[in-house]
Design a protein around this motif. Structure first.
Motif, PDB file in Angstrom:
ATOM      1  N   ASN A 114       4.522   3.742  10.690  1.00 21.04           N
ATOM      2  CA  ASN A 114       3.815   2.620  10.087  1.00 21.04           C
ATOM      3  C   ASN A 114       4.499   2.222   8.785  1.00 21.04           C
ATOM      4  N   ALA A 115       5.750   1.788   8.910  1.00 25.08           N
ATOM      5  CA  ALA A 115       6.528   1.444   7.719  1.00 25.08           C
ATOM      6  C   ALA A 115       5.965   0.229   7.002  1.00 25.08           C
ATOM      7  N   GLU A 116       5.378  -0.711   7.727  1.00 22.59           N
ATOM      8  CA  GLU A 116       4.875  -1.917   7.096  1.00 22.59           C
ATOM      9  C   GLU A 116       3.731  -1.589   6.125  1.00 22.59           C
ATOM     10  N   ALA A 117       2.865  -0.653   6.505  1.00 21.06           N
ATOM     11  CA  ALA A 117       1.776  -0.263   5.601  1.00 21.06           C
ATOM     12  C   ALA A 117       2.336   0.353   4.331  1.00 21.06           C
ATOM     13  N   PHE A 118       3.399   1.131   4.475  1.00 20.04           N
ATOM     14  CA  PHE A 118       4.006   1.733   3.286  1.00 20.04           C
ATOM     15  C   PHE A 118       4.694   0.678   2.434  1.00 20.04           C
ATOM     16  N   LEU A 119       5.409  -0.227   3.067  1.00 22.58           N
ATOM     17  CA  LEU A 119       6.068  -1.292   2.321  1.00 22.58           C
ATOM     18  C   LEU A 119       5.052  -2.159   1.571  1.00 22.58           C
ATOM     19  N   SER A 120       3.871  -2.322   2.125  1.00 20.66           N
ATOM     20  CA  SER A 120       2.827  -3.079   1.434  1.00 20.66           C
ATOM     21  C   SER A 120       2.434  -2.392   0.135  1.00 20.66           C
ATOM     22  N   LEU A 121       2.371  -1.053   0.153  1.00 22.07           N
ATOM     23  CA  LEU A 121       2.066  -0.310  -1.073  1.00 22.07           C
ATOM     24  C   LEU A 121       3.175  -0.508  -2.104  1.00 22.07           C
ATOM     25  N   ASP A 302      -2.384   7.343 -10.026  1.00 23.79           N
ATOM     26  CA  ASP A 302      -3.289   6.901  -8.973  1.00 23.79           C
ATOM     27  C   ASP A 302      -2.802   7.402  -7.621  1.00 23.79           C
ATOM     28  N   ARG A 303      -3.739   7.859  -6.824  1.00 28.44           N
ATOM     29  CA  ARG A 303      -3.456   8.165  -5.424  1.00 28.44           C
ATOM     30  C   ARG A 303      -3.699   6.900  -4.626  1.00 28.44           C
ATOM     31  N   LEU A 304      -2.700   6.469  -3.869  1.00 30.26           N
ATOM     32  CA  LEU A 304      -2.762   5.189  -3.177  1.00 30.26           C
ATOM     33  C   LEU A 304      -3.420   5.332  -1.806  1.00 30.26           C
ATOM     34  N   PRO A 305      -3.835   4.234  -1.201  1.00 27.99           N
ATOM     35  CA  PRO A 305      -4.486   4.298   0.117  1.00 27.99           C
ATOM     36  C   PRO A 305      -3.569   4.888   1.187  1.00 27.99           C
ATOM     37  N   ALA A 306      -4.201   5.387   2.239  1.00 25.50           N
ATOM     38  CA  ALA A 306      -3.462   5.990   3.351  1.00 25.50           C
ATOM     39  C   ALA A 306      -2.581   4.950   4.037  1.00 25.50           C
ATOM     40  N   PHE A 307      -1.449   5.406   4.560  1.00 24.68           N
ATOM     41  CA  PHE A 307      -0.527   4.494   5.244  1.00 24.68           C
ATOM     42  C   PHE A 307       0.004   5.096   6.543  1.00 24.68           C
ATOM     43  N   GLY A 308      -0.697   6.089   7.080  1.00 24.57           N
ATOM     44  CA  GLY A 308      -0.300   6.679   8.354  1.00 24.57           C
ATOM     45  C   GLY A 308       0.312   8.052   8.241  1.00 24.57           C
ATOM     46  N   SER A 309       0.725   8.449   7.054  1.00 24.88           N
ATOM     47  CA  SER A 309       1.276   9.780   6.836  1.00 24.88           C
ATOM     48  C   SER A 309       0.154  10.806   6.682  1.00 24.88           C
ATOM     49  N   ASP A 310       0.524  12.082   6.705  1.00 21.70           N
ATOM     50  CA  ASP A 310      -0.450  13.124   6.387  1.00 21.70           C
ATOM     51  C   ASP A 310      -0.572  13.314   4.876  1.00 21.70           C
ATOM     52  N   HIS A 311       0.252  12.617   4.097  1.00 16.77           N
ATOM     53  CA  HIS A 311       0.177  12.610   2.640  1.00 16.77           C
ATOM     54  C   HIS A 311      -0.235  11.218   2.154  1.00 16.77           C
ATOM     55  N   PHE A 312      -0.931  11.174   1.046  1.00 15.32           N
ATOM     56  CA  PHE A 312      -1.091   9.937   0.298  1.00 15.32           C
ATOM     57  C   PHE A 312       0.102   9.776  -0.641  1.00 15.32           C
TER      58      PHE A 312
END
Length: 360
Positions: A114-121, A302-312
């Motif tokens: 889910n690279a797009e969710a991460f790129l959004s962050l 800040d801990r950012l929203p989840a993006f599909g990884s097991d880590h924030f």
């Protein structure tokens, strides 16, 4: 019900005693992690013992005392990582024009696509420096659009869960990829040129954890952390260490790392910012870290929203407020610090000279 309370009380006692042992086996060191969960369980058990058991019996009184001691002991370790404790690093002045580092670190999880969710962050936070962990060639290609905004980078794609990438808006005056302890576990060491400010040393780490699927003991992880700490002991330049250290903030190993390196933890007095496990709210702890020299104050963490990884992902904004290193902050080294650090380093074929000193 009484039998369940007794069994759970024994679990709390064992879980409190095991991490105090000077052992590196994974099943011992694993109990460093869930101190919050054990503290909550022990606290609830004390209340249950009073309400559901006969407190006139001596064995019940003894069990209440021991369980309460376990709760107090566990809370002692984790209270510094709550707002109820004084901040170790001061807040940055508002609306400052001082040099500022905006750092985003993220263990992306190699199978996560889910690279797009991460790129959004990344687009939302616009960090100056981005560090990804577990990033393989697929992730490198997926993040290729960052090259335009982050023209300076160090890329080490690997498919073994230990790939690492660094993207920077700022020039990299010097950069090194090193395999300090294990031949397939890299670390990145760079010298950054801050705009209108001094140079900043950044060390990015991701040592392998002690676990039944990785290393049977914590020796490899501990040696990597200690050799970097020893390297930084005499450093008086602005420095930041970040990454997934596969250890919690309150463990003896991490505290020893901080004692030897002299680095500060911006979470102390602010919160735990638990970054793992993103999918299990009841079982989370702080595995992703940012430690820094006392040149900095904290503008944001800040801990950012989840993006599909097991880590924030973890976002940290540090403001450079001091030119000189302050020796009165952080954890104080004691008489045993040097010997403990040297003993952990000696277990592996690594030395201080193996850790690069990025220079222009």
């Amino acid at each position: 019900m009484g039998a369940v309370i007794v069994v759970l009380s024994l679990v709390c006692v064992v879980a409190s005693l095991l991490p105090a042992l000077p052992k590196q086996q994974w099943w011992v060191r694993a109990f460093d992690f869930p101190r919050m969960q054990i503290a909550l369980l022990a606290s609830a058990l004390v209340a249950a013992q009073y309400l559901l058991l006969d407190s006139n019996q001596e064995w019940v009184q003894a069990m209440v005392g021991v369980t309460a001691a376990c709760a107090v002991y566990q809370w002692w370790w984790i209270i510094p990582y709550t707002p109820f404790y004084p901040k170790e690093v001061p807040d940055a002045p508002a609306q400052t024009r001082l040099p500022t580092l905006r750092l985003l670190t993220a263990n992306v999880l190699t199978p996560n696509r889910n690279a797009e969710a991460f790129l959004s962050l990344v687009r939302e936070t616009r960090p100056d420096v981005l560090v990804t962990l577990e990033s393989d060639a697929w992730w490198q290609n997926a993040l290729a659009e960052l090259d335009a905004d982050y023209p300076h980078s160090v890329k080490c794609p690997q498919d073994n869960l230990y790939g690492m990438h660094l993207y920077s808006r700022w020039p990299l005056l010097d950069s090194h990829v090193e395999f300090l302890v294990e031949e397939d576990v890299p670390s990145i060491h760079v010298l950054l040129q801050m705009p209108d400010g001094p140079r900043l040393r950044l060390h990015c780490l991701h040592p392998a954890p002690p676990s039944p699927t990785e290393n049977d003991e914590s020796a490899e992880r501990d040696a990597e952390l200690m050799v970097v700490a020893k390297k930084l002991d005499a450093c008086r330049e602005p420095v930041v260490v970040c990454g997934d250290l596969n250890d919690v903030a309150w463990s003896r190993t991490t505290r020893l790392f901080r004692k030897k390196s002299g680095l500060l933890d911006p979470r102390v007095g602010r919160g735990m910012f638990n970054t793992f496990h993103a999918k299990y709210p009841g079982m989370r702890w702080p595995l992703d870290h940012v430690f820094h020299s006392s040149h900095f104050a904290v503008a944001e963490i800040d801990r950012l929203p989840a993006f599909g990884s097991d880590h924030f992902a973890l976002y940290t904004e540090l403001v450079l407020v001091a030119e000189q290193h302050r020796a009165d902050a952080g954890l104080d080294a004691d008489a045993d610090t040097d010997s403990e650090v040297d003993a952990l380093i000696a277990q592996q074929d690594v030395g201080v000279d193996d850790v690069p000193t990025p220079r222009a």
